[in-house]
Design a protein around this motif. Structure first.
Motif, PDB file in Angstrom:
ATOM      1  N   SER A 106       2.602   0.738   0.639  1.00  0.00           N
ATOM      2  CA  SER A 106       2.377   1.703  -0.428  1.00  0.00           C
ATOM      3  C   SER A 106       3.686   2.397  -0.779  1.00  0.00           C
ATOM      4  N   VAL A 107       3.675   3.168  -1.860  1.00  0.00           N
ATOM      5  CA  VAL A 107       4.869   3.921  -2.237  1.00  0.00           C
ATOM      6  C   VAL A 107       5.216   4.931  -1.149  1.00  0.00           C
ATOM      7  N   ASP A 108       4.220   5.595  -0.601  1.00  0.00           N
ATOM      8  CA  ASP A 108       4.477   6.565   0.471  1.00  0.00           C
ATOM      9  C   ASP A 108       5.071   5.874   1.698  1.00  0.00           C
ATOM     10  N   ASP A 109       4.594   4.659   1.988  1.00  0.00           N
ATOM     11  CA  ASP A 109       5.169   3.902   3.109  1.00  0.00           C
ATOM     12  C   ASP A 109       6.646   3.609   2.852  1.00  0.00           C
ATOM     13  N   LEU A 110       6.969   3.266   1.619  1.00  0.00           N
ATOM     14  CA  LEU A 110       8.350   2.947   1.266  1.00  0.00           C
ATOM     15  C   LEU A 110       9.245   4.176   1.421  1.00  0.00           C
ATOM     16  N   VAL A 111       8.717   5.328   0.986  1.00  0.00           N
ATOM     17  CA  VAL A 111       9.493   6.578   1.055  1.00  0.00           C
ATOM     18  C   VAL A 111       9.697   7.028   2.502  1.00  0.00           C
ATOM     19  N   LYS A 112       8.722   6.756   3.355  1.00  0.00           N
ATOM     20  CA  LYS A 112       8.801   7.212   4.750  1.00  0.00           C
ATOM     21  C   LYS A 112      10.051   6.714   5.463  1.00  0.00           C
ATOM     22  N   GLY A 113      10.547   5.557   5.055  1.00  0.00           N
ATOM     23  CA  GLY A 113      11.718   5.000   5.721  1.00  0.00           C
ATOM     24  C   GLY A 113      13.045   5.497   5.181  1.00  0.00           C
TER      25      GLY A 113
END
Length: 550
Positions: free
Chosen positions: A436-443
């Motif tokens: 997800s977009v949030d998963d991408l941002v988490k890194g």
């Protein structure tokens, strides 16, 4: 053109200049009811096409194709509480292209009679024969079988031209009102609708009837701080689409949220102009007081509505084979990705980069069944795991790169313009792992999330570039923290795509649209889409675009 039409078209042009990426509304001004009248039926088109083909062969053509095209346009322009202009245009005629003595010739006419069409065909052959005196090598066409009588139509649910003008005007004015209610000082909006009724026939044996529809809602919002004199703007996050009026009937399932804390909503196959207008006004107010970016290296998380323009400029244009060969340089220059460059097997990007060309994607601006050479459209790889594997080409280019078929990306904007190689839809494949977009941002430890396309520049070999956007958010330690302003990033094509660290999965995949892509001389415009999911690029150089005056 009479004075009334000139004044009307000039007014349409003035309205269109208020918005980015505006399309041409060329043609004769007509009553809107004219757009609903049927054109020639298929039997009439086929008979006229045969007149052209027979006349061309009788005059000495070894090959001929004919395009009978009727193009309908409607543009509606508003500002705040006023309607600025409404215009409907129609243009219709025949374009005839031939090969005689191994050389191309072309002529066009709007005289839709047997005599007028035969005369144009004879003129095309005469031009080809005259050109052959200076032609060094004969034209080599890739083989193409004839398809007989076939048809294709954009799979729309509601023809936008059939929707009452009042209904469309009310929607635009309501969007303006919503923006004003949420703090906008100024707002303008527009709705463009295009219908291309195209009939292609050739001496190969094809008789192809196509009905192509496109739509583009757009607005621009400006907020002014009267005390300081500062102002900021934001354009709509809509995309032009190969859809009907159903695109303006929003569906909850088509809304895609940006990362948590960003207040960004993307749209898939339907668009909520009222929601976007309200959000645009609020975000533009925030721009007046938000932090200006500190230049440096950042990981970028790019929304599809932004990344599409970067794909267009740094992949779509440089892989047009005529630019690669140096045959074309207008508007976008040539290309760094030459045949020699490709032969060295140099990386175009990281292994995460898989980019395809296609003319089939539902809802895309470039979607047609057959191109303007009668070639059945398809999908093909351009970049695979970061390596350049193919170009975009048409029938008379395939032999240059040792291939035996066209890619089906030949197009002409109208009956009176010769068809030539144009960019197909060019898209970045989404990631295959669930993301997800949030998963991408988490890194991301230190980064910026960018949505919407802004100003840009790129050099004449499509290599060094700079891109801005509409809205920007800081990412710190995996979270959106605040809105930023004055952001642009700089890179060269290889560095940028080499920095690609991955994309969200297909659930986030959306289309970006270029409604009026210019090329050639005399210039023509075409419409193409570029799909992607939200994608991350590591360690990209970001600059501050703020300028002090005085």
């Amino acid at each position: 053109m009479n004075r009334r039409d000139f004044v009307g078209l000039a007014g349409l042009g003035a309205g269109a200049l208020l918005l980015p990426n505006f399309p041409s509304l060329a043609g004769e001004l007509v009553d809107p009811a004219r757009l609903l009248e049927p054109g020639l039926d298929i039997a009439q088109k086929k008979r006229l096409a045969d007149v052209a083909l027979n006349a061309a062969k009788s005059a000495g053509a070894s090959y001929a194709d004919v395009r009978i095209q009727r193009t309908l346009n409607q543009g509606i322009f508003t500002r705040e509480k006023q309607v600025q202009n409404i215009g409907s245009t129609e243009t219709m005629g025949v374009g005839i292209r031939v090969i005689a003595n191994g050389t191309w010739g072309f002529a066009a006419t709007n005289q839709m009679t047997d005599a007028g069409i035969a005369k144009a065909a004879q003129q095309a052959v005469a031009i080809a024969k005259a050109n052959s005196k200076v032609q060094k090598e004969p034209v080599q066409l890739a083989p193409q079988r004839g398809y007989g009588d076939v048809s294709w139509k954009t799979p729309i649910q509601q023809n936008a031209l059939e929707v009452p003008i009042k209904q469309k005007v009310d929607l635009l004015l309501n969007a303006n009102a919503v923006a004003l209610d949420n703090g906008a000082s100024f707002v303008n909006s527009a709705l463009f609708q295009i219908n291309e009724q195209k009939y292609f026939a050739s001496t190969d044996g094809s008789y192809i009837d196509q009905d192509v529809h496109r739509i583009y809602p757009n607005f621009g919002v400006t907020v002014v701080d009267r005390a300081s004199g500062k102002f900021r703007s934001r354009q709509s996050l809509s995309q032009p689409m190969g859809l009907g009026y159903e695109y303006l009937t929003p569906k909850a399932a088509d809304k895609i949220a940006g990362p948590a804390g960003s207040d960004v909503i993307g749209y898939k196959n339907s668009y909520d102009i009222l929601e976007d207008a309200a959000r645009a006004a609020k975000q533009t107010k925030q721009k007046l007081t938000c932090k200006s970016v500190i230049p440096g290296k950042y990981d970028l998380v790019l929304d599809p509505g932004h990344l599409g323009l970067t794909i267009h400029e740094s992949v779509g244009h440089p892989l047009e084979l005529d630019r690669v060969l140096g045959y074309e340089a207008n508007y976008a220059g040539t290309s760094f990705a030459t045949l020699e460059w490709k032969a060295k097997n140099l990386p175009y990007g990281s292994k995460q980069v898989n980019i395809v060309a296609d003319k089939l994607q539902p809802g895309s601006l470039g979607a047609v069944g057959y191109d303007d050479e009668g070639v059945k459209c398809k999908e093909w790889d351009l970049i695979k795991e970061g390596k350049l594997v193919n170009y975009e080409k048409i029938r008379d280019q395939a032999h240059i790169v040792g291939q035996k078929e066209s890619d089906g990306c030949c197009y002409s904007q109208s009956w009176q313009d010769v068809q030539f190689q144009r960019m197909p839809n060019v898209s970045l494949r989404p990631g295959t792992a669930k993301m997800s977009v949030d998963d991408l941002v988490k890194g991301v430890d230190k980064g910026i999330y960018i949505a919407g396309n802004g100003s840009f520049s790129i050099d004449q070999q499509r290599y060094n570039f700079q891109f801005g956007g509409q809205v920007f958010y800081a990412i710190e330690k995996g979270k959106i923290t605040e809105m930023l302003e004055d952001v642009a990033y700089q890179a060269n094509t290889q560095e940028f795509w080499g920095a690609c660290a991955g994309s969200c999965d297909a659930s986030d995949y959306r289309l970006f649209g270029a409604f009026n892509d210019g090329k050639g001389q005399p210039s023509q415009s075409s419409a193409v889409s570029h799909g992607s999911a939200t994608t991350r690029f590591n360690g990209v150089n970001v600059i501050n675009t703020a300028r002090k005056i005085g």
